[in-house]
Design a protein around this motif. Sequence first.
Motif, PDB file in Angstrom:
ATOM      1  N   SER A  28      -5.297  20.236 -20.382  1.00 40.99           N
ATOM      2  CA  SER A  28      -6.058  20.595 -21.573  1.00 40.99           C
ATOM      3  C   SER A  28      -5.102  20.438 -22.751  1.00 40.99           C
ATOM      4  CB  SER A  28      -6.568  22.027 -21.456  1.00 40.99           C
ATOM      5  OG  SER A  28      -5.505  22.948 -21.583  1.00 40.99           O
ATOM      6  N   PRO A  29      -5.546  20.640 -23.981  1.00 36.83           N
ATOM      7  CA  PRO A  29      -4.634  20.401 -25.108  1.00 36.83           C
ATOM      8  C   PRO A  29      -3.273  21.073 -24.987  1.00 36.83           C
ATOM      9  CG  PRO A  29      -6.854  20.639 -25.933  1.00 36.83           C
ATOM     10  CD  PRO A  29      -6.930  20.887 -24.450  1.00 36.83           C
ATOM     11  N   VAL A  30      -3.222  22.332 -24.543  1.00 32.76           N
ATOM     12  CA  VAL A  30      -1.922  23.001 -24.494  1.00 32.76           C
ATOM     13  C   VAL A  30      -1.044  22.429 -23.387  1.00 32.76           C
ATOM     14  CG1 VAL A  30      -2.708  24.899 -22.994  1.00 32.76           C
ATOM     15  CG2 VAL A  30      -0.759  25.242 -24.525  1.00 32.76           C
TER      16      VAL A  30
ATOM     17  N   LEU B 296      -1.417  19.436 -22.002  1.00 29.85           N
ATOM     18  CA  LEU B 296      -1.168  18.029 -22.311  1.00 29.85           C
ATOM     19  C   LEU B 296      -0.003  17.900 -23.291  1.00 29.85           C
ATOM     20  CD1 LEU B 296      -2.058  15.120 -21.872  1.00 29.85           C
ATOM     21  CD2 LEU B 296      -3.673  15.390 -23.763  1.00 29.85           C
ATOM     22  N   GLY B 297       0.084  18.836 -24.237  1.00 29.13           N
ATOM     23  CA  GLY B 297       1.225  18.830 -25.147  1.00 29.13           C
ATOM     24  C   GLY B 297       2.533  19.013 -24.401  1.00 29.13           C
ATOM     25  N   LEU B 298       2.530  19.912 -23.418  1.00 28.53           N
ATOM     26  CA  LEU B 298       3.727  20.112 -22.599  1.00 28.53           C
ATOM     27  C   LEU B 298       4.063  18.843 -21.821  1.00 28.53           C
ATOM     28  CD1 LEU B 298       5.899  21.981 -21.339  1.00 28.53           C
ATOM     29  CD2 LEU B 298       4.183  22.635 -19.633  1.00 28.53           C
ATOM     30  N   TYR B 299       3.046  18.199 -21.259  1.00 28.57           N
ATOM     31  CA  TYR B 299       3.290  16.979 -20.483  1.00 28.57           C
ATOM     32  C   TYR B 299       3.869  15.872 -21.363  1.00 28.57           C
ATOM     33  CZ  TYR B 299       2.518  13.046 -17.348  1.00 28.57           C
ATOM     34  OH  TYR B 299       2.693  11.933 -16.559  1.00 28.57           O
ATOM     35  N   LYS B 300       3.416  15.795 -22.596  1.00 31.39           N
ATOM     36  CA  LYS B 300       3.976  14.794 -23.516  1.00 31.39           C
ATOM     37  C   LYS B 300       5.445  15.082 -23.800  1.00 31.39           C
ATOM     38  CE  LYS B 300      -0.376  13.545 -25.776  1.00 31.39           C
ATOM     39  NZ  LYS B 300      -1.181  13.607 -27.032  1.00 31.39           N
ATOM     40  N   ASP B 301       5.808  16.360 -23.936  1.00 31.59           N
ATOM     41  CA  ASP B 301       7.219  16.717 -24.115  1.00 31.59           C
ATOM     42  C   ASP B 301       8.041  16.310 -22.893  1.00 31.59           C
ATOM     43  OD1 ASP B 301       6.814  17.826 -26.626  1.00 31.59           O
ATOM     44  OD2 ASP B 301       6.520  19.863 -25.848  1.00 31.59           O
TER      45      ASP B 301
ATOM     46  N   PHE C 108      -6.816  27.336 -20.807  1.00 26.40           N
ATOM     47  CA  PHE C 108      -6.757  28.262 -21.931  1.00 26.40           C
ATOM     48  C   PHE C 108      -7.891  28.061 -22.938  1.00 26.40           C
ATOM     49  CE2 PHE C 108      -4.930  28.777 -26.299  1.00 26.40           C
ATOM     50  CZ  PHE C 108      -5.019  30.162 -26.343  1.00 26.40           C
ATOM     51  N   GLU C 109      -8.086  26.836 -23.387  1.00 26.49           N
ATOM     52  CA  GLU C 109      -9.064  26.595 -24.447  1.00 26.49           C
ATOM     53  C   GLU C 109     -10.476  26.968 -24.010  1.00 26.49           C
ATOM     54  OE1 GLU C 109      -5.477  24.089 -25.028  1.00 26.49           O
ATOM     55  OE2 GLU C 109      -6.835  24.431 -23.336  1.00 26.49           O
ATOM     56  N   ASP C 110     -10.795  26.756 -22.735  1.00 24.18           N
ATOM     57  CA  ASP C 110     -12.114  27.123 -22.232  1.00 24.18           C
ATOM     58  C   ASP C 110     -12.272  28.639 -22.194  1.00 24.18           C
ATOM     59  OD1 ASP C 110     -14.649  26.265 -21.217  1.00 24.18           O
ATOM     60  OD2 ASP C 110     -14.019  26.910 -19.227  1.00 24.18           O
TER      61      ASP C 110
ATOM     62  N   GLY D 221      -4.204  32.723 -18.254  1.00 16.92           N
ATOM     63  CA  GLY D 221      -3.804  32.608 -16.855  1.00 16.92           C
ATOM     64  C   GLY D 221      -3.965  31.236 -16.235  1.00 16.92           C
ATOM     65  N   GLY D 222      -5.083  30.539 -16.533  1.00 12.65           N
ATOM     66  CA  GLY D 222      -5.289  29.228 -15.928  1.00 12.65           C
ATOM     67  C   GLY D 222      -4.204  28.250 -16.316  1.00 12.65           C
ATOM     68  N   SER D 223      -3.901  28.169 -17.604  1.00  8.30           N
ATOM     69  CA  SER D 223      -2.862  27.248 -18.070  1.00  8.30           C
ATOM     70  C   SER D 223      -1.467  27.776 -17.763  1.00  8.30           C
ATOM     71  CB  SER D 223      -3.022  27.003 -19.574  1.00  8.30           C
ATOM     72  OG  SER D 223      -4.238  26.326 -19.835  1.00  8.30           O
ATOM     73  N   TYR D 224      -1.287  29.074 -17.774  1.00  9.04           N
ATOM     74  CA  TYR D 224      -0.029  29.730 -17.383  1.00  9.04           C
ATOM     75  C   TYR D 224       0.401  29.244 -15.999  1.00  9.04           C
ATOM     76  CZ  TYR D 224       2.550  34.134 -15.988  1.00  9.04           C
ATOM     77  OH  TYR D 224       3.433  35.089 -15.537  1.00  9.04           O
ATOM     78  N   ALA D 225      -0.577  29.097 -15.089  1.00  3.35           N
ATOM     79  CA  ALA D 225      -0.278  28.628 -13.733  1.00  3.35           C
ATOM     80  C   ALA D 225      -0.216  27.109 -13.655  1.00  3.35           C
ATOM     81  CB  ALA D 225      -1.328  29.161 -12.761  1.00  3.35           C
ATOM     82  N   SER D 226      -1.172  26.428 -14.280  1.00  2.00           N
ATOM     83  CA  SER D 226      -1.245  24.974 -14.099  1.00  2.00           C
ATOM     84  C   SER D 226      -0.087  24.248 -14.775  1.00  2.00           C
ATOM     85  CB  SER D 226      -2.578  24.438 -14.624  1.00  2.00           C
ATOM     86  OG  SER D 226      -2.674  24.567 -16.025  1.00  2.00           O
ATOM     87  N   MET D 227       0.484  24.830 -15.822  1.00  2.00           N
ATOM     88  CA  MET D 227       1.609  24.163 -16.482  1.00  2.00           C
ATOM     89  C   MET D 227       2.850  24.131 -15.597  1.00  2.00           C
ATOM     90  SD  MET D 227       1.344  24.949 -20.581  1.00  2.00           S
ATOM     91  CE  MET D 227       1.477  26.723 -20.437  1.00  2.00           C
ATOM     92  N   VAL D 228       2.962  25.064 -14.659  1.00  3.54           N
ATOM     93  CA  VAL D 228       4.053  24.987 -13.683  1.00  3.54           C
ATOM     94  C   VAL D 228       3.850  23.760 -12.798  1.00  3.54           C
ATOM     95  CG1 VAL D 228       5.226  26.170 -11.789  1.00  3.54           C
ATOM     96  CG2 VAL D 228       4.367  27.479 -13.737  1.00  3.54           C
ATOM     97  N   ARG D 229       2.601  23.486 -12.436  1.00  7.57           N
ATOM     98  CA  ARG D 229       2.307  22.269 -11.663  1.00  7.57           C
ATOM     99  C   ARG D 229       2.649  21.020 -12.470  1.00  7.57           C
ATOM    100  NH1 ARG D 229      -3.352  22.363  -8.415  1.00  7.57           N
ATOM    101  NH2 ARG D 229      -2.194  20.899  -7.114  1.00  7.57           N
ATOM    102  N   VAL D 230       2.382  21.071 -13.781  1.00  8.71           N
ATOM    103  CA  VAL D 230       2.699  19.931 -14.642  1.00  8.71           C
ATOM    104  C   VAL D 230       4.195  19.641 -14.586  1.00  8.71           C
ATOM    105  CG1 VAL D 230       2.748  19.106 -17.024  1.00  8.71           C
ATOM    106  CG2 VAL D 230       0.736  20.318 -16.180  1.00  8.71           C
ATOM    107  N   GLY D 231       4.999  20.697 -14.699  1.00 16.49           N
ATOM    108  CA  GLY D 231       6.443  20.503 -14.648  1.00 16.49           C
ATOM    109  C   GLY D 231       6.922  20.040 -13.290  1.00 16.49           C
ATOM    110  N   ALA D 232       6.375  20.637 -12.230  1.00 19.54           N
ATOM    111  CA  ALA D 232       6.807  20.290 -10.878  1.00 19.54           C
ATOM    112  C   ALA D 232       6.387  18.876 -10.491  1.00 19.54           C
ATOM    113  CB  ALA D 232       6.241  21.295  -9.880  1.00 19.54           C
ATOM    114  N   PHE D 233       5.302  18.380 -11.089  1.00 20.03           N
ATOM    115  CA  PHE D 233       4.808  17.047 -10.731  1.00 20.03           C
ATOM    116  C   PHE D 233       5.904  15.992 -10.895  1.00 20.03           C
ATOM    117  CE2 PHE D 233       2.861  13.025 -12.227  1.00 20.03           C
ATOM    118  CZ  PHE D 233       2.239  12.660 -11.044  1.00 20.03           C
ATOM    119  N   LEU D 234       6.629  16.027 -12.006  1.00 19.08           N
ATOM    120  CA  LEU D 234       7.737  15.087 -12.192  1.00 19.08           C
ATOM    121  C   LEU D 234       9.079  15.713 -11.817  1.00 19.08           C
ATOM    122  CD1 LEU D 234       6.794  13.252 -15.517  1.00 19.08           C
ATOM    123  CD2 LEU D 234       6.661  12.384 -13.184  1.00 19.08           C
ATOM    124  N   GLY D 235       9.248  16.998 -12.120  1.00 14.30           N
ATOM    125  CA  GLY D 235      10.547  17.623 -11.883  1.00 14.30           C
ATOM    126  C   GLY D 235      10.964  17.631 -10.432  1.00 14.30           C
TER     127      GLY D 235
END
Length: 634
Positions: free
Chosen positions: A71-73, A75-80, A222-224, A580-594
Amino acid sequence: MGNLFERNRDAFKKHHPHVWRLLENLDPSSPPDVQGGGAQGDEEPAKAKVNAYFKAPDRIGFSTPEHCNLSPVSLGLYKDITAYFRDLGFKEWTDYPDIDVGYAFVFGVGLGHHIPDLAARNICRHLVLIEPRPALLLRSLSTIDWARAFDVLAGNQTTVHFLISPDEAETVSAIDGIISHYGATFIEGSYFYVHDPSPEIRAAETLLRERIQNHYASSGYFEDELIMIRNCYASMANREFRLVGGASGAKLETPVFVVGSGPSLDKDLAHIKKWRGRAIVFSCGSALGVLLKNGVRPDLHVENENTPQLVNNLKGFQAAYGLEGITLVASMTIDPNLKGLFGACWLFFRPVLSSTSVMGGGAEPVDFAEPLVANAGFAVSVELGFQNIYFFGVDCGCPPGGAHHAKDAVYYDAGYDNWAEGEGLSFLETQLNRQAPGNFGGKVMTSWIFDLSRQSLAACQRENKVNLVNCSDGAFIEGAKPVRSEALDFPPPRERPPKSGAEVLAQITRRLPLFGPGEYLKQVDFAAHVQACGAFADLFPALIEAAIKEDSGFWQFEQRLEKFWSDNFSELKGVLMVIGGSYASMVRVGAFLGNRVEDEKKRLAFFRFFLEKYRDACLFMAQETKKLYLEIQG
């Protein structure tokens, strides 16, 4: 057997007492039925098979981070993240996660000669051992050193789960429970290792490969949640409503037709019309337009979604057919503009949603009301006390190559362009990429969301055990009796004189508590939720600082996040449930490449970079949540 068996027996008693209770009354000298080579009993061939497997292991993998529910929040992290690696010129990712793999599913224990090797390889955090024959597992206590294997696994921080059931559905349901409990953050890279190709184990493997896909995508963002908080507030602030949930009263024998817009509805419409006078008709989502177009006016209509597309569709139905006399039954989170289209309005809270935690008060949410509107129709029918429920057009799929909705569904209207971003007819068609058993035999095509809906319907039925009849020519729903609509026959009601549908609805209406505009909101302490946002902003940076100093990767960090959540939930509920949804999913975003970075130093450097960006994103969400609460407070 000697000392090895006794040592293993003691190890099972200590580490897995529930497993030993299944084994202790069996005769260890009695040879189990191992027809077809199921025992896989020779040590050297078993080791060779493991070695061959790891040259090309069967693993879950994703090519993009779409499963992280961007989601926007996030996705911004993924771009970073991508900018970080681009600036380094880094391109050395492994094909699968190199560390912190969530699960390994081992199909067959047999005599266990593959177990020590799998344990020593340290391949996962949760080792799931599936063996439907307890006698065979008992024999393995005399062939391998389980005590040593348990020590090795504990040293690797790997949790072992034994599943010992001859029923593949029960086995896969248990795995669903394991993943739901421990989470799907690290499901990518998980292993499927088939030791025993016997039919019963292959059946469990096949079913798991279908079901596990329901855990692939993260849920909620989060946005939803912000939209749902706004909608919930507006739904209660601006108009009176009756509240569904926790309603007590007599069980209702009047049949209810829960009508979805699946393709089999086309052939069932004549039979719905035939028995219309004997049942309450409950339309779900786009089925409303199909019914109205074909001369069937439902009594109740259910909606779950909060999109403007839904409002536009219903405005079209209102203009074409009128919605007078139809009661809207909806989630608190619907677009508040929806309520003005109907005369009466019954609302319900859904479990887990932030809006329920923030504004639900003491209300009981309606369980099993998701993911789709048909689930809400069934769950609300049960909640209201109906005991005889019939499904029409609740297909949860379609025949191979067939249509995905009834022919009069609004999606097929000429010039229809009221799609949410990224959706359309071709999108719906491409989602139908897995098989499910048909309600009347054969196979149907389904999607991950339809299949999840089917499982939720079955879970609701297991919990409530009503008389559930499925007339839909779609996917089989466990617990529902398949009956073709032309075979329906309703005996005369036992009541004399029988109650009309209007009388039954009036009886229900009197039971449901009525709240005037803004009345229910008086109990909500928005000031406390504002304070929660501030407290989160004060506490969270210290968590990140500790993680930077002490954690070596994403798995450790997730444990820290979960502890923070559990330790602070009571005080911080108003913010945690929203983010909570983005709080958890953003860890997956980081782990996907990390977790694809093989070099330990480079991986740790990225992890620390991620932590700082993750902190900033979470603090941003807390600030935006605070702004929303202040806006609501006025």
